[in-house]
Design a protein around this motif. Structure first.
Motif, short mmCIF file in Angstrom:
data_model
loop_
_atom_site.label_atom_id
_atom_site.label_comp_id
_atom_site.label_asym_id
_atom_site.label_seq_id
_atom_site.Cartn_x
_atom_site.Cartn_y
_atom_site.Cartn_z
N ALA A 33 8.27 11.46 77.86
CA ALA A 33 7.28 10.55 77.56
C ALA A 33 7.13 9.61 78.53
O ALA A 33 8.01 9.62 79.44
N ARG A 34 5.84 8.97 78.67
CA ARG A 34 5.54 8.00 79.35
C ARG A 34 4.85 6.84 78.78
O ARG A 34 4.18 7.00 77.75
N ALA A 35 4.90 5.62 79.28
CA ALA A 35 4.33 4.43 78.56
C ALA A 35 3.79 3.58 79.92
O ALA A 35 4.29 3.57 80.81
N LEU A 36 2.91 2.89 79.48
CA LEU A 36 2.02 1.80 80.00
C LEU A 36 1.73 0.59 79.15
O LEU A 36 0.94 0.74 78.28
N LEU B 114 10.11 8.87 70.22
CA LEU B 114 9.41 8.70 71.37
C LEU B 114 8.52 7.30 71.18
O LEU B 114 8.28 6.92 72.13
N SER B 115 7.87 7.38 70.09
CA SER B 115 6.88 6.36 69.94
C SER B 115 7.62 4.83 69.90
O SER B 115 7.48 3.72 70.30
N SER B 116 8.81 4.90 69.22
CA SER B 116 9.84 3.65 68.97
C SER B 116 10.50 3.02 70.26
O SER B 116 10.60 1.79 70.33
N ILE B 117 10.72 4.01 71.07
CA ILE B 117 11.33 3.69 72.46
C ILE B 117 10.56 2.67 73.09
O ILE B 117 11.18 1.59 73.67
N PHE B 118 9.16 2.42 73.16
CA PHE B 118 8.47 1.60 73.68
C PHE B 118 8.18 0.35 73.06
O PHE B 118 7.29 -0.44 73.65
N LYS C 230 0.01 1.99 75.95
CA LYS C 230 -0.17 3.60 75.93
C LYS C 230 1.24 4.41 76.02
O LYS C 230 1.85 4.03 76.89
N ILE C 231 0.90 5.27 75.14
CA ILE C 231 2.41 6.25 75.45
C ILE C 231 1.74 7.82 75.15
O ILE C 231 0.84 8.15 74.35
N MET C 232 2.46 8.34 76.42
CA MET C 232 2.02 9.87 76.26
C MET C 232 3.60 10.76 75.76
O MET C 232 4.70 10.21 76.31
N ASN C 233 3.29 11.50 74.65
CA ASN C 233 4.60 12.26 74.01
C ASN C 233 4.39 13.58 74.61
O ASN C 233 3.27 14.25 74.15
N LYS D 175 5.41 -5.00 87.35
CA LYS D 175 4.90 -6.11 88.01
C LYS D 175 4.70 -7.24 87.27
O LYS D 175 4.28 -7.32 85.99
N ASP D 176 5.27 -8.42 87.86
CA ASP D 176 5.53 -9.63 86.99
C ASP D 176 4.36 -10.07 86.28
O ASP D 176 3.12 -10.17 86.67
N LYS D 177 4.44 -10.04 85.09
CA LYS D 177 3.52 -10.57 84.08
C LYS D 177 2.00 -10.00 84.01
O LYS D 177 1.29 -10.15 83.08
N GLU D 178 2.11 -8.66 84.58
CA GLU D 178 1.12 -7.73 84.50
C GLU D 178 1.44 -6.44 83.94
O GLU D 178 0.59 -5.84 82.86
N THR D 179 2.32 -5.71 84.12
CA THR D 179 2.52 -4.23 84.05
C THR D 179 3.90 -3.83 83.73
O THR D 179 4.84 -4.26 84.38
N ILE D 180 4.34 -2.93 82.68
CA ILE D 180 5.50 -2.42 82.50
C ILE D 180 5.16 -0.92 82.41
O ILE D 180 4.51 -0.60 81.32
N TRP D 181 5.54 -0.12 83.35
CA TRP D 181 5.44 1.47 83.10
C TRP D 181 6.84 1.98 83.17
O TRP D 181 7.91 1.58 83.59
N VAL D 182 7.25 2.86 82.15
CA VAL D 182 8.19 3.60 81.82
C VAL D 182 7.98 5.31 81.54
O VAL D 182 7.02 5.67 81.24
N SER D 183 8.99 5.83 82.22
CA SER D 183 9.03 7.34 82.29
C SER D 183 10.44 7.42 81.64
O SER D 183 11.62 7.37 81.94
#
Length: 263
Positions: free
Chosen positions: A103-106, A6-10, A113-116, A84-92
């Motif tokens: 897991a979720r990442a920002l 979970l931590s490595s994915i992001f 930031k990662i939530m497990n 959002k280009d050059k600003e944010t990548i959000w992953v679920s």
């Protein structure tokens, strides 16, 4: 699914992606190479041409089926991305056919930031945390380029070597301790990206296929990532089932009070 997955994915060497069908958009077939192709463009003209094929967007909303093999521990998950280009990548990341988020990442240019949810744990680190896994030349825009099928802009410069091999363009060179090689297809999109840091035992290989139209540009429908950091190997196979550009997106990331912070 273990904590290290979970931590490595992001992270760059492992960050990256519910439906059983392929994307409905038509795949754009790369034309075959032709020995009579024009090869007398100047270096500046060719770099301008390659840069013109880069995907340009304001926002992206993506969904992919992902096969992850991290150090021999394999899992199949669904990954949803918002950017959002050059600003944010959000992953679920979801399991059980997309029904249970694990897991979720920002990710921003400054932080990760990662939530497990399996462990009720929360990780918050500066972006430099990725340097535990990859070369210090990597930045937010590098990660975004990997996920969107773009050539890394810092390598499409006059300082790079540019050659025509087997009638397709190859960009290569070195930047401090990082060796890079980008292979393009006849659509003038990246077919393969290779990054190697021999001194630190780190390597990344990304291959792209099944390009399809996204507005007036092209986006890869299939993405394979192979990383090596010291003796740890990670393989990720992404098959996109949803690709939408310039649509409204949000980046929800609320950490429950019961989560403990990972130091």
């Amino acid at each position: 699914m273990k904590k290290n997955i979970l931590s490595s994915i992001f992270l760059f060497g492992a960050v990256v992606f519910v439906s059983a069908c392929k994307p409905k958009k038509e795949i754009v077939i790369a034309p075959p190479t032709k020995t009579e192709s024009k090869t007398d463009n100047s270096k500046a003209e060719t770099l301008t041409l390659l840069n013109s094929k880069q995907l340009k967007f304001n926002t992206l909303s993506l969904k992919a089926k992902a096969s992850l093999d991290i150090g021999g521990d394999a899992n199949d998950v669904t990954m949803n991305f918002k950017m959002k280009d050059k600003e944010t990548i959000w992953v679920s990341v979801t399991a059980l056919g997309g029904l249970a988020e694990v897991a979720r990442a920002l990710i921003t240019p400054d932080s990760i930031k990662i939530m497990n949810r399996l462990k009720n744990e929360y990780l918050k680190k500066p972006f430099s945390y990725v340097y535990n896994f990859t070369n210090k030349q990597v930045n937010f825009n590098t990660l975004q380029a990997v996920l969107t099928g773009n050539a890394m802009g810092e390598f499409l410069t006059p300082q790079s070597d540019l050659k025509l091999e087997n009638d397709v363009w190859v960009v290569s060179g070195s930047k401090e301790e990082l060796d890079y090689k980008l292979l393009f297809n006849t659509l003038l999109k990246v077919a393969e990206t290779n990054l190697n840091d021999v001194k630190n035992g780190q390597a990344l290989k990304v291959t792209y296929s099944d390009y399809q139209k996204l507005n007036e540009f092209l986006f890869p429908g299939s993405l394979q990532i192979k990383t090596l950091s010291k003796a740890k190997k990670i393989n990720i196979d992404l098959q996109f089932v949803k690709i939408d550009g310039n649509v409204p997106v949000d980046f929800p990331f609320n950490v429950p009070k019961r989560f403990s912070v990972i130091k």
